[in-house]
Design a protein around this motif. Structure first.
Motif, mmCIF file in Angstrom:
data_model
loop_
_atom_site.group_PDB
_atom_site.id
_atom_site.type_symbol
_atom_site.label_atom_id
_atom_site.label_comp_id
_atom_site.label_asym_id
_atom_site.label_seq_id
_atom_site.Cartn_x
_atom_site.Cartn_y
_atom_site.Cartn_z
ATOM 1 N N LEU A 276 -35.245 -10.008 48.084
ATOM 2 C CA LEU A 276 -35.446 -11.128 49.000
ATOM 3 C C LEU A 276 -36.191 -12.264 48.323
ATOM 4 C CD1 LEU A 276 -36.317 -9.201 52.284
ATOM 5 C CD2 LEU A 276 -34.176 -10.325 51.719
ATOM 6 N N VAL A 277 -37.215 -11.894 47.520
ATOM 7 C CA VAL A 277 -38.005 -12.939 46.849
ATOM 8 C C VAL A 277 -37.148 -13.671 45.822
ATOM 9 C CG1 VAL A 277 -39.954 -13.335 45.308
ATOM 10 C CG2 VAL A 277 -40.215 -11.826 47.268
ATOM 11 N N ASN A 278 -36.332 -12.918 45.075
ATOM 12 C CA ASN A 278 -35.535 -13.541 44.013
ATOM 13 C C ASN A 278 -34.397 -14.388 44.572
ATOM 14 O OD1 ASN A 278 -37.094 -12.347 42.021
ATOM 15 N ND2 ASN A 278 -35.778 -10.532 41.872
ATOM 16 N N HIS A 279 -33.855 -14.001 45.723
ATOM 17 C CA HIS A 279 -32.676 -14.684 46.241
ATOM 18 C C HIS A 279 -32.964 -15.626 47.399
ATOM 19 C CE1 HIS A 279 -30.849 -11.265 44.077
ATOM 20 N NE2 HIS A 279 -29.806 -12.065 43.916
ATOM 21 N N MET A 280 -34.119 -15.494 48.016
ATOM 22 C CA MET A 280 -34.412 -16.346 49.169
ATOM 23 C C MET A 280 -35.683 -17.158 48.984
ATOM 24 S SD MET A 280 -33.275 -14.158 52.510
ATOM 25 C CE MET A 280 -33.358 -15.654 53.473
ATOM 26 N N ASP A 281 -36.071 -17.359 47.735
ATOM 27 C CA ASP A 281 -37.258 -18.170 47.456
ATOM 28 C C ASP A 281 -36.806 -19.464 46.797
ATOM 29 O OD1 ASP A 281 -39.869 -18.973 47.244
ATOM 30 O OD2 ASP A 281 -40.185 -17.990 45.307
ATOM 31 N N MET A 325 -33.141 -8.458 60.476
ATOM 32 C CA MET A 325 -34.102 -8.069 61.509
ATOM 33 C C MET A 325 -35.537 -8.363 61.102
ATOM 34 S SD MET A 325 -32.372 -4.425 62.620
ATOM 35 C CE MET A 325 -33.571 -4.186 63.937
ATOM 36 N N LEU A 326 -35.756 -8.732 59.826
ATOM 37 C CA LEU A 326 -37.112 -9.035 59.359
ATOM 38 C C LEU A 326 -37.514 -10.427 59.829
ATOM 39 C CD1 LEU A 326 -36.882 -7.654 55.705
ATOM 40 C CD2 LEU A 326 -37.933 -6.553 57.672
ATOM 41 N N LEU A 327 -38.731 -10.527 60.337
ATOM 42 C CA LEU A 327 -39.229 -11.804 60.832
ATOM 43 C C LEU A 327 -39.331 -12.824 59.705
ATOM 44 C CD1 LEU A 327 -40.404 -13.527 63.093
ATOM 45 C CD2 LEU A 327 -42.659 -12.531 62.584
ATOM 46 N N ALA A 328 -39.814 -12.369 58.532
ATOM 47 C CA ALA A 328 -39.961 -13.287 57.400
ATOM 48 C C ALA A 328 -38.604 -13.849 56.975
ATOM 49 C CB ALA A 328 -40.632 -12.567 56.229
ATOM 50 N N VAL A 329 -37.578 -13.002 57.001
ATOM 51 C CA VAL A 329 -36.245 -13.464 56.617
ATOM 52 C C VAL A 329 -35.748 -14.494 57.625
ATOM 53 C CG1 VAL A 329 -33.836 -12.758 56.328
ATOM 54 C CG2 VAL A 329 -35.671 -11.360 55.375
ATOM 55 N N ARG A 330 -35.920 -14.232 58.900
ATOM 56 C CA ARG A 330 -35.477 -15.186 59.923
ATOM 57 C C ARG A 330 -36.234 -16.504 59.800
ATOM 58 N NH1 ARG A 330 -35.551 -10.565 63.427
ATOM 59 N NH2 ARG A 330 -37.452 -11.334 64.439
ATOM 60 N N GLN A 331 -37.549 -16.410 59.513
ATOM 61 C CA GLN A 331 -38.335 -17.630 59.347
ATOM 62 C C GLN A 331 -37.860 -18.422 58.127
ATOM 63 O OE1 GLN A 331 -42.369 -16.202 59.146
ATOM 64 N NE2 GLN A 331 -42.628 -16.132 61.390
ATOM 65 N N GLN A 332 -37.551 -17.692 57.028
ATOM 66 C CA GLN A 332 -37.077 -18.376 55.821
ATOM 67 C C GLN A 332 -35.717 -19.014 56.065
ATOM 68 O OE1 GLN A 332 -38.965 -18.939 53.503
ATOM 69 N NE2 GLN A 332 -38.022 -19.014 51.484
ATOM 70 N N GLN A 333 -34.872 -18.312 56.788
ATOM 71 C CA GLN A 333 -33.552 -18.890 57.111
ATOM 72 C C GLN A 333 -33.707 -20.130 57.978
ATOM 73 O OE1 GLN A 333 -31.567 -15.506 58.863
ATOM 74 N NE2 GLN A 333 -30.491 -15.004 56.958
ATOM 75 N N GLN A 334 -34.627 -20.092 58.929
ATOM 76 C CA GLN A 334 -34.858 -21.259 59.756
ATOM 77 C C GLN A 334 -35.395 -22.417 58.934
ATOM 78 O OE1 GLN A 334 -34.010 -21.654 62.951
ATOM 79 N NE2 GLN A 334 -34.668 -23.793 62.744
ATOM 80 N N ARG A 335 -36.259 -22.083 57.961
ATOM 81 C CA ARG A 335 -36.809 -23.128 57.084
ATOM 82 C C ARG A 335 -35.687 -23.761 56.262
ATOM 83 N NH1 ARG A 335 -41.136 -22.219 52.160
ATOM 84 N NH2 ARG A 335 -41.632 -24.418 51.792
ATOM 85 N N PHE A 336 -34.809 -22.903 55.733
ATOM 86 C CA PHE A 336 -33.683 -23.424 54.963
ATOM 87 C C PHE A 336 -32.790 -24.304 55.839
ATOM 88 C CE2 PHE A 336 -33.828 -19.490 52.007
ATOM 89 C CZ PHE A 336 -34.837 -20.090 51.269
ATOM 90 N N SER A 337 -32.565 -23.859 57.080
ATOM 91 C CA SER A 337 -31.725 -24.636 57.985
ATOM 92 C C SER A 337 -32.352 -25.995 58.266
ATOM 93 C CB SER A 337 -31.515 -23.851 59.277
ATOM 94 O OG SER A 337 -30.710 -24.575 60.179
ATOM 95 N N ASP A 338 -33.683 -26.020 58.465
ATOM 96 C CA ASP A 338 -34.361 -27.295 58.703
ATOM 97 C C ASP A 338 -34.273 -28.197 57.483
ATOM 98 O OD1 ASP A 338 -35.007 -26.323 61.180
ATOM 99 O OD2 ASP A 338 -37.038 -25.693 60.627
#
Length: 894
Positions: A276-281, A325-338
């Motif tokens: 997650l860190v390598n691909h979603m950071d 289902m991870l909150l951090a992943v959903r938050q990161q996806q929302q950040r990317f969307s914004d």
């Protein structure tokens, strides 16, 4: 089978220190029967190894050979196929399955029972016996390595017991001490028996002598038993201690298992976190570029492009099950969307401003092109915008709604910009065609509103402001006539109350050059814009592409696709269609302007349709070679249809005007106007259509025109009152024949021959009709002579007829002296001269034909005189030479 077993033991297994315990005669299932033996063996040395060996006879058949061996520990399953019914088939599952058929069920059962007992005795890993009768599987096996494995095999082992090395050595020493041991076996046996008895006696005496030692030994045994009891007590205590140690070890083992499980889970969790860190950071530099990056500089555009690609990779990463289902992943996806939404909005706004700014810069250069027949170059505009091509591709993949909006804004703006440029360009072309300098000056000083940029900005953001610009000053254009007018008022080129006689070759050449320049300017402009659209909007791939404009959409107010709530792109047939539809929206004014220019050229001179047909055909052919379905090819093809219609209309009007030609009753006809103008048309058309692609259209037009010319020449000749019909036909068909001979038009060869034939026929008819009977009384006299001959009177007897005797002949001849003949010919010459026109210059030709006809009649009269009045000495008062001199002097005097 026993003999085979002994033979196999002796020849194969004894050399390998193995004992044969069971044997079965088998063949492979389902194949050609080739018998072999499966043998169950054990080694004689420790550790004991149990094997299943396959043995078969050699090809020569005189000995057995070992083929393959399997370790019993590799045997996984023994399948007897059927536990109830007798069945000789069975399977052995080693690394692969071997299917066998035994020679008898008894042998198969004995072999399987042996395998089961060997498994129970020697192997920890138990073999699975499938479909095997429980009677074959015994519960226990006798212990001791030296005991036989199966009950059935005990006799076989007792029958043959092999001596070991020590026993062999002892026997050899004993036999060496007795030389006769070999020669006299009975004596040797008796000696052995006596020595055995002596030994037995010695043993008994020794036992009896050692009673005391026996008692001592018994005491020692009692003491040993006590010690054994004590040792058993200690062993019991040790066993209890070991039991507690075992429990503790079990607890430790369970704890170790839990620790191992925890470590495994931690490793997996660390792997997921690293993924997650390598691909979603997203790097801070990329975030800063997306939020604040400079979209005006090349370095800023490159940074934003890299950041947008990195953001797209983070958003498109394929998450594993459960990650969403991870909150951090959903938050990161929302950040990317914004981030995506913010950058897409910033990019779209910036590109809209770039469109406006570039358009303002482009509009400022229009003045320098206003008096020149050139279109502004958009290459700098395209070059600056192509820096954003990758960002446009990113926007297309991530936010199609904004991409579609930018596409619409680009089309709306460019359509107005190109409309101004193209209309101004066509105004210049029209002015140059008509040579109206006053209008040119007016056009050069057309005002430009200062608020143009403001209006463009408002329009790009939804403003409904209207484009203002110069209007056409040539809507009510009237072309002034030039000096030299033709005398014929019924010119076939009279189109729209304009006379083509007012135009000369220089005017037509000028029009041709201007029209060619117009097409040469439009073609690279369209191709450059199409290439830019393909690269900038990433439409160069020939695949299905969403969001295009249908033909039913309004080109003025319609969007690239019909309105839809989801914001998802609508499918279209291909990206080529999308490019063509965008080009149609942007250059919507080209086709109307071209049609207006064509209408003006046709109004100036209908012959201009020939130039336009050739030029437009060439440009359409060139465009279709590049891309038959492109906007340029389609547009020019539509305009070509209009030009072809004008061309056909020109031909039809010429034919109609031929039919409407009226001739003067008081003046001679001469060369008809449409005949002269067909010559002009054909000469001009041949020079224009030289090596042209549309030669077939001209050939069809030639055929229609020449038939119309033929029909209407004959019509006018029939209606002519002042000029004889034969003269009209002769002069005009001679002119047509001369024209076709000079131009050498291959499709009109038949018409050329027909024109020549008509000219010849009517020349002869006119000569005969005009010449008539210049020696009228003489003609009547000889007609009577010929009538008598026709009635049956011989020619030499005609002179005996009272009305046709020699004296009557001399009277008639005296009435036509040479002076009268010359006077008659002179009057005939004047009459012919009055009939013929000067343009065709056929007077001498007709006069020479009349001279020949007159001489022919003269010779005819002389022939009749010679045949009907032989020896009379009667001759004409003038000779053929006199006729020639008369005709020559008359022609020279006039």
């Amino acid at each position: 089978m026993t003999a085979i077993k002994h033979a196999l033991q002796r020849d194969i297994f004894t050399p390998n220190d193995e004992r044969l315990l069971s044997i079965v005669n088998v063949c492979k299932a389902g194949k050609k029967k080739k018998n072999c033996f499966l043998c169950a063996t054990v080694t004689t040395e420790r550790p004991v190894q149990v094997k299943v060996v396959k043995v078969k006879k050699s090809d020569k058949g005189d000995f057995y050979k070992r083929q393959i061996a399997w370790a019993l520990r590799d045997l996984a399953v023994v399948d007897a196929k059927d536990a109830i019914k007798e069945n000789p088939e069975f399977d052995l599952h080693f690394e692969k399955i071997y299917k066998w058929v035994a020679s008898s069920t008894a042998e198969k059962n004995a072999f399987i029972s042996c395998i089961w007992k060997l498994n129970q005795r020697y192997l920890r890993k138990k073999i699975d016996f499938v479909n095997v009768s429980s009677q074959l599987l015994e519960e226990s096996v006798p212990s001791g390595e030296n005991q036989s494995v199966t009950g059935g095999d005990e006799e076989a082992v007792d029958e043959y017991q092999e001596l070991n090395a020590r026993e062999e050595q002892d026997i050899e020493i004993m036999m060496e001490g007795c030389e006769y041991a070999i020669s006299n076996a009975e004596a040797f046996a008796e000696r052995l028996s006596r020595e055995l008895q002596v030994l037995d006696g010695a043993n008994i005496q020794s036992i009896m002598a050692s009673e005391k030692q026996v008692n001592i030994l018994m005491k020692l045994l009692d003491e040993a038993l006590k010690e054994v009891d004590q040792i058993e007590l200690k062993l019991s205590s040790y066993e209890e201690m070991l039991q507690s140690v075992k429990e503790q070890m079990d607890q430790i083992s369970e704890s170790n298992h839990l620790i191992h499980l925890s470590n495994t889970n931690n490793v997996k969790l660390l792997s997921e976190i690293e993924f997650l860190v390598n691909h979603m950071d997203l790097a801070k530099g990329h975030i800063k570029a997306l939020q604040e990056g400079d979209l005006a500089s090349s370095r800023g555009i490159e940074a934003c492009t890299n950041a947008a690609d990195a953001l797209l990779q983070c958003m498109n990463v394929a998450l594993r099950p459960g990650h969403d289902m991870l909150l951090a992943v959903r938050q990161q996806q929302q950040r990317f969307s914004d981030l995506r939404e913010h950058f897409a909005r910033r990019l779209a706004s910036h590109l809209n401003n770039v469109f406006v700014q570039q358009g303002h810069d482009q509009s400022s250069t229009l003045a320098q092109h206003s008096v020149e027949l050139t279109l502004p170059n958009h290459h700098p505009f395209h070059r600056d915008l192509l820096r954003y091509a990758k960002l446009m591709e990113w926007l297309k993949n991530t936010d199609y709604g904004k991409y579609e909006g930018l596409t619409k804004n680009y089309m709306d703006y460019l359509s107005r910009l190109y409309e101004r440029e193209i209309k101004d360009f066509f105004e210049v072309a029209k002015i140059k065609m008509t040579g109206t300098t006053k209008e040119s000056k007016k056009f050069a000083t057309l005002p430009r509103k200062e608020s143009a940029v403001k209006q463009e900005t408002e329009s790009l953001h939804g403003s409904s402001g209207k484009l203002t610009g110069s209007t056409s000053s040539l809507n009510k254009l009237s072309v002034q006539s030039s000096g030299n007018r033709r005398s014929q008022s019924s010119s076939l080129l009279d189109m729209g109350n304009m006379s083509a006689s007012d135009l000369d070759v220089a005017d037509r050449t000028k029009f041709d050059k201007i029209f060619e320049q117009v097409l040469s300017e439009l073609e690279p402009l369209c191709l450059a814009e199409q290439d830019f659209i393909s690269k900038f909007f990433k439409l160069q791939q020939h695949q299905s592409m969403p969001g295009t404009m249908t033909e039913a959409d309004d080109l003025d107010g319609g969007t690239l696709s019909r309105p839809h709530n989801s914001g998802t792109p609508l499918p279209v047939s291909s990206e080529k269609d999308m490019i063509r539809q965008m080009m149609t929206k942007i250059f919507r004014c080209i086709e109307p302007e071209l049609n207006n220019l064509i209408a003006l050229g046709d109004k100036i001179d209908s012959f201009n349709s020939l130039y336009m047909l050739v030029k437009m055909s060439h440009h359409v052919w060139t465009a279709q070679n590049v891309d038959p379905a492109s906007f340029l090819s389609t547009t020019l093809g539509n305009v070509l249809v209009t030009i072809k219609r004008n061309f056909d209309k020109c031909i039809s009007n010429q034919i109609r005007q031929m039919e409407e030609v009226k001739i003067s009753k008081k003046s001679k006809v001469g060369i008809l106007p449409f005949v002269a103008e067909f010559e002009e048309f054909a000469g001009l058309a041949e020079s224009i259509f030289k090596n042209a692609e549309r030669r077939g259209d001209l050939d069809k037009a030639y055929t229609k025109l020449i038939r119309g010319v033929f029909v209407n020449v004959e019509k006018v000749a029939n209606e002519s009152q002042k000029t004889p019909r034969d003269v009209v036909m002769m002069e005009n068909f001679h002119h047509i024949f001369a024209t076709l001979s000079r131009l050498k038009i291959s499709c009109l060869e038949a018409e050329k021959k027909e024109a020549k034939q008509k000219y010849t026929d009517h020349l002869q008819s006119y000569v005969i009709y005009s010449l008539g009977q210049p020696l009228e009384k003489l003609n009547h006299f000889f007609e009577g002579v010929e009538a008598r001959v026709a009635q049956g009177i011989r020619e030499e007897e005609v002179s005996y007829q009272l009305a046709f005797n020699k004296q009557e002949l001399r009277k008639v001849i005296k009435e036509y002296p040479g002076k009268e003949v010359k006077k008659g010919l002179d009057n005939l010459y004047k009459k012919v001269d009055k009939h013929l026109c000067e343009e065709e210059n056929l007077l001498q030709v007709v006069w020479h034909s009349m001279q020949d006809e007159f001489i022919r009649q003269y010779k005819h009269f002389e022939g009749l005189i010679a045949r009907c009045y032989p020896g009379s000495g009667v001759t004409m008062e003038f000779t053929i030479q006199d006729i020639l001199d008369y005709c020559s002097s008359i022609a020279q005097s006039h």
